[in-house]
Design a protein around this motif. Structure first.
Motif, short mmCIF file in Angstrom:
data_model
loop_
_atom_site.label_atom_id
_atom_site.label_comp_id
_atom_site.label_asym_id
_atom_site.label_seq_id
_atom_site.Cartn_x
_atom_site.Cartn_y
_atom_site.Cartn_z
N SER A 72 0.83 -1.21 0.00
CA SER A 72 0.00 0.00 0.00
C SER A 72 0.86 1.26 0.00
O SER A 72 0.48 2.29 -0.58
CB SER A 72 -0.94 0.00 1.21
N ALA A 130 0.39 3.70 -3.12
CA ALA A 130 -0.12 5.04 -2.83
C ALA A 130 0.82 6.11 -3.37
O ALA A 130 0.38 7.10 -3.98
CB ALA A 130 -0.32 5.22 -1.33
N ALA A 165 0.66 6.50 -7.13
CA ALA A 165 -0.56 7.15 -7.62
C ALA A 165 -0.74 8.58 -7.12
O ALA A 165 -1.70 9.25 -7.49
CB ALA A 165 -1.78 6.31 -7.22
N SER A 166 0.16 9.05 -6.28
CA SER A 166 -0.03 10.35 -5.64
C SER A 166 0.40 11.54 -6.50
O SER A 166 -0.08 12.65 -6.32
CB SER A 166 0.76 10.40 -4.32
N CYS A 197 -2.36 13.62 -0.21
CA CYS A 197 -2.95 12.48 -0.90
C CYS A 197 -3.57 11.55 0.13
O CYS A 197 -2.94 11.24 1.15
CB CYS A 197 -1.90 11.72 -1.71
N ALA A 257 -5.02 7.75 0.06
CA ALA A 257 -5.16 6.53 -0.74
C ALA A 257 -5.88 5.50 0.12
O ALA A 257 -5.35 5.04 1.13
CB ALA A 257 -3.78 6.02 -1.16
N CYS A 258 -7.08 5.15 -0.29
CA CYS A 258 -7.97 4.35 0.54
C CYS A 258 -8.44 3.10 -0.22
O CYS A 258 -8.70 3.15 -1.42
CB CYS A 258 -9.16 5.23 0.93
N ILE A 271 -6.96 0.44 -1.31
CA ILE A 271 -6.13 0.16 -2.48
C ILE A 271 -6.33 -1.28 -2.96
O ILE A 271 -6.32 -2.21 -2.16
CB ILE A 271 -4.64 0.42 -2.17
N GLU A 319 -11.72 1.36 -4.20
CA GLU A 319 -10.47 2.13 -4.17
C GLU A 319 -10.71 3.61 -4.46
O GLU A 319 -11.45 3.98 -5.37
CB GLU A 319 -9.50 1.56 -5.21
N ILE A 340 -8.24 7.17 -4.53
CA ILE A 340 -6.94 7.81 -4.40
C ILE A 340 -7.04 9.22 -4.98
O ILE A 340 -7.28 9.38 -6.18
CB ILE A 340 -5.82 7.03 -5.11
N THR A 389 -5.26 13.32 -4.78
CA THR A 389 -4.29 14.30 -4.29
C THR A 389 -4.86 15.68 -4.52
O THR A 389 -5.20 16.05 -5.65
CB THR A 389 -2.94 14.16 -5.02
#
Length: 238
Positions: free
Chosen positions: A126, A130, A133-134, A199, A201-202, A204, A209, A211, A213
């Motif tokens: 994770s 995260a 993807a941030s 950001c 990120a939840c 994942i 999901e 994500i 920012t």
């Protein structure tokens, strides 16, 4: 110089209740199929995962050692005794990758000291996913684990991490107990600069999901509900 010891496999698991083979490579399945000795955080959930990924494996043949906050340090070397007999051992994460924000680093250290080959297997982290993807700095980053529970101490630490991010040009990652996620985001919005990037990120890899920012200013206007959902937070200040 080679030895006849068994190997220690670092076996990742899913980050939630989804199909293991949707997020894990077949090498994980193959390793579990040929391994009967495991070091796990929770025996019940470990057996459930093993059953899910290898339905035909006989549970009665498994030998599971439990590694959690209640495990005595003196017990740890015995968990790798099978390796001295040429038997492979799997270190199985509760969620994600072993020894990364997860118990197991001490076992890996013992394996190195005893000249046991350590084999990390590919799986979801994770922390890395995260950060990927941030849109934040992936060249320099730090994972800070859990921040203080006390509200004032937590805010003080958030400000420190924001300052460090700007000084070091470094993304700062941390986690929170899921039922305190919303309170964490509120604290972030109340004490950090309005142009600091945040950001969240939840869930994942799960169907739910999420994500995103956004700046602190934007989070204040458009928040979301992360209550009791596994989440990772990242802050970055230019």
């Amino acid at each position: 110089m080679t030895n006849t010891f068994g190997k220690l496999y670092l076996i990742p698991t899913t980050l939630g209740d989804n199909n293991p083979l949707e997020v894990l490579p077949v090498t994980v399945k193959n390793t579990i199929e040929k391994t009967n000795v495991f070091i796990v955080e929770n025996e019940k959930s470990a057996r459930r995962f093993i059953k899910k990924i290898t339905p035909n494996k006989k549970q009665s043949e498994l030998k599971l050692y439990t590694l959690n906050k209640h495990t005595e340090a003196s017990e740890l070397p015995t968990f790798l005794s099978a390796c001295s007999q040429g038997i492979d051992v799997g270190l199985l994460s509760e969620a994600g990758c072993p020894a990364i924000a997860d118990p197991g680093a001490d076992i890996v250290n013992i394996a190195h000291n005893e000249n046991i080959t350590v084999v990390p297997l590919v799986g979801p982290s994770s922390i890395i996913m995260a950060l990927m993807a941030s849109g934040m700095n992936g060249q320099s980053f730090a994972f800070n684990g859990y921040l203080p529970i006390d509200k004032q101490e937590r805010k003080k630490e958030l400000v420190r991490l924001e300052r460090l991010s700007q000084q070091q040009n470094q993304s700062q990652l941390f986690i929170e107990t899921p039922y305190r996620n919303n309170a964490m985001l509120e604290d972030i919005c109340s004490c950090l600069n309005e142009y600091t990037l945040v950001c969240v990120a939840c869930d994942i890899t799960l169907p739910t999901e999420y994500i995103k920012t956004k700046t602190v200013k934007e989070w204040k206007k458009n928040s979301a509900d992360f209550h009791k959902r596994p989440a990772l937070f990242i802050i970055y200040k230019y």
